[in-house]
Enzyme design. Structure first.
Site, PDB file in Angstrom:
ATOM      1  N   ASP A  72      20.368 -26.924   3.779  1.00 25.06           N
ATOM      2  CA  ASP A  72      20.805 -27.570   2.545  1.00 25.06           C
ATOM      3  C   ASP A  72      22.078 -26.923   1.988  1.00 25.06           C
ATOM      4  OD1 ASP A  72      19.488 -25.226   1.875  1.00 25.06           O
ATOM      5  OD2 ASP A  72      17.858 -26.205   0.790  1.00 25.06           O
ATOM      6  N   ASP A 141       6.356 -25.629  -5.577  1.00 19.92           N
ATOM      7  CA  ASP A 141       5.861 -27.007  -5.678  1.00 19.92           C
ATOM      8  C   ASP A 141       5.779 -27.678  -4.304  1.00 19.92           C
ATOM      9  OD1 ASP A 141       8.523 -27.272  -5.093  1.00 19.92           O
ATOM     10  OD2 ASP A 141       9.020 -28.542  -6.826  1.00 19.92           O
ATOM     11  N   HIS A 143       8.128 -27.884  -2.016  1.00 16.22           N
ATOM     12  CA  HIS A 143       9.340 -28.466  -1.430  1.00 16.22           C
ATOM     13  C   HIS A 143       9.888 -27.544  -0.352  1.00 16.22           C
ATOM     14  CE1 HIS A 143      11.791 -25.839  -4.180  1.00 16.22           C
ATOM     15  NE2 HIS A 143      12.681 -25.947  -3.200  1.00 16.22           N
ATOM     16  N   GLU A 148      12.189 -32.469  -2.504  1.00 16.34           N
ATOM     17  CA  GLU A 148      11.384 -32.246  -3.696  1.00 16.34           C
ATOM     18  C   GLU A 148      10.131 -33.120  -3.670  1.00 16.34           C
ATOM     19  OE1 GLU A 148      12.412 -29.903  -5.492  1.00 16.34           O
ATOM     20  OE2 GLU A 148      14.528 -29.971  -5.957  1.00 16.34           O
TER      21      GLU A 148
HETATM   22  N1  LIG Z   1      16.680 -25.143  -1.517  1.00 16.10           N
HETATM   23  C1  LIG Z   1      16.053 -23.875  -1.417  1.00 16.10           C
HETATM   24  C2  LIG Z   1      15.271 -23.841  -0.133  1.00 16.10           C
HETATM   25  O1  LIG Z   1      16.175 -23.830   0.951  1.00 16.10           O
HETATM   26  C3  LIG Z   1      14.378 -22.623  -0.130  1.00 16.10           C
HETATM   27  O2  LIG Z   1      13.773 -22.512   1.146  1.00 16.10           O
HETATM   28  C4  LIG Z   1      13.320 -22.765  -1.155  1.00 16.10           C
HETATM   29  C5  LIG Z   1      12.506 -21.498  -1.356  1.00 16.10           C
HETATM   30  O3  LIG Z   1      13.266 -20.471  -1.906  1.00 16.10           O
HETATM   31  P1  LIG Z   1      12.827 -18.957  -1.911  1.00 16.10           P
HETATM   32  O4  LIG Z   1      12.733 -18.547  -0.490  1.00 16.10           O
HETATM   33  O5  LIG Z   1      13.894 -18.214  -2.653  1.00 16.10           O
HETATM   34  O6  LIG Z   1      11.516 -18.896  -2.599  1.00 16.10           O
HETATM   35  O7  LIG Z   1      13.817 -23.230  -2.400  1.00 16.10           O
HETATM   36  C6  LIG Z   1      15.206 -23.479  -2.641  1.00 16.10           C
HETATM   37  O8  LIG Z   1      15.257 -24.416  -3.654  1.00 16.10           O
END
Ligand SMILES: N[C@@H]1[C@@H](O)[C@H](O)[C@@H](COP(=O)(O)O)O[C@@H]1O
Length: 326
Positions: A72, A141, A143, A148
């Protein structure tokens, strides 16, 4: 689906880093046949990258013929902004290993035609032969990438408006100021990730325990996008103890026992923290069920002969086994 439970985030990261190293080395990538790796953003892969860099410096792995696709990118912040996923991955990983620039793929959140940029990304994935292993972080959540809640399970790379929860969660990277967090992003779709030949999900922390429970114990549901993993033929989830808090005790025991037997059958693996033999302790407990289980383990310890325990299909799932047999 395989669920590997380790004690904490550090152990999860070591485990996955070893796994990625093994997968790449077993694949023996070349210029003509590169290893294609999907990469997450966020904090989940930080320690994994650190270990992969150490392996590279120790001469245990090369990324010369590894092609990467980041999952992303924010829309509308400059490429060189310190929180763009381009800068993030470059700073913490790419620039420390022998990745070739031409093999690094990122979505361009500043493209003049964002729809065309998404189509280009999907075409490029197909052109390199598809993604071999997609590493995925998960939000509380459920995602992943920016898929999302409510994302179509058939979604492909596209423009996505961010959920309020994600904006709040990501504000920690923008000095806690929600107004500075981009409100839209480009993201690979649920289907894009599910088409990878293998998906490895990283889930650590109590705050993600509901997402893990929804992912494993309930049905496939677009409101918990990560649950789509149930439909994947080769899915691996690596989590820490904290992330199992919302799972049934029975579920945790079930996956742990499968993992114990798996480790027994393959014997010494390189997936232990120090390459130690991952054999469970054999203690006889009072519960009849556990007693039976422990006796079964003991029986395996006494009689196991690695050859003959695996079907061809399972063998395909275990690069370590192949290595041992050669
Ligand atoms: N868009 C990113 C994702 O690419 C990431 O994998 C996820 C978890 O993030 P984290 O590993 O910091 O908990 O949420 C974010 O919003």
């Amino acid at each position: 689906m395989r669920l590997v439970i380790r004690n904490d985030c550090d152990e999860v990261s070591v485990w996955i880093a070893h796994y990625v190293k093994e997968r790449i080395n077993q694949y023996k990538p070349t210029e003509a046949r590169p290893f294609v790796l999907g990469l997450p953003s966020g904090s989940s892969p930080l320690l994994i990258f650190k270990h992969l860099i150490e392996f590279y410096k120790a001469g245990e792995i090369s990324f010369k013929h590894v092609v990467t696709f980041n999952m992303d990118e924010y829309i509308g912040i400059p490429k060189n902004h310190k929180e763009s996923y381009y800068t993030y991955t470059n700073t913490i990983f790419f620039k420390h290993v022998d990745m070739q620039k031409k093999n690094i793929n990122l979505l361009n959140g500043n493209a003049s035609n964002l729809e065309a940029e998404c189509r280009r990304y999907e075409r490029k994935i197909i052109r390199v032969g598809g993604i071999e292993l997609f590493l995925c972080g998960v939000g509380p959540d459920g995602h992943f990438a920016f898929n999302e809640p409510g994302s179509s399970l058939k979604s492909r790379t596209r423009v996505k408006t961010l959920a309020y929860e994600s904006i709040v969660a990501n504000s920690r990277f923008f000095s806690g100021d929600i107004s500075k967090v981009p409100k839209a992003a480009l993201t690979v779709g649920v289907a894009t990730v599910m088409e990878a030949r293998e998906v490895c999900i990283i889930i650590t922390g109590a705050h993600k325990s509901v997402a893990l429970a929804k992912c494993i114990e309930e049905g496939v549901n677009h409101m918990w996008a990560i649950s789509a993993i149930q439909m994947h033929a080769k899915a691996l989830i690596v989590c820490d103890e904290d992330a199992t808090l919302e799972l049934h005790v029975k579920t945790v025991k079930y996956f742990k026992s499968i993992e114990q037997v798996h480790q027994l059958l393959i014997g010494k693996t390189n997936l232990g923290l120090q390459g130690e033999l991952l054999v469970p302790e054999v203690t006889i407990s009072k519960s009849p069920h556990e007693k039976g289980h422990q006796l079964f383990i003991r029986h395996l310890l006494d009689s196991v002969s690695v050859e003959g325990y695996f079907t061809e299909d399972e063998e395909d799932h275990s690069p370590i086994l192949k290595k041992r047999r050669r």
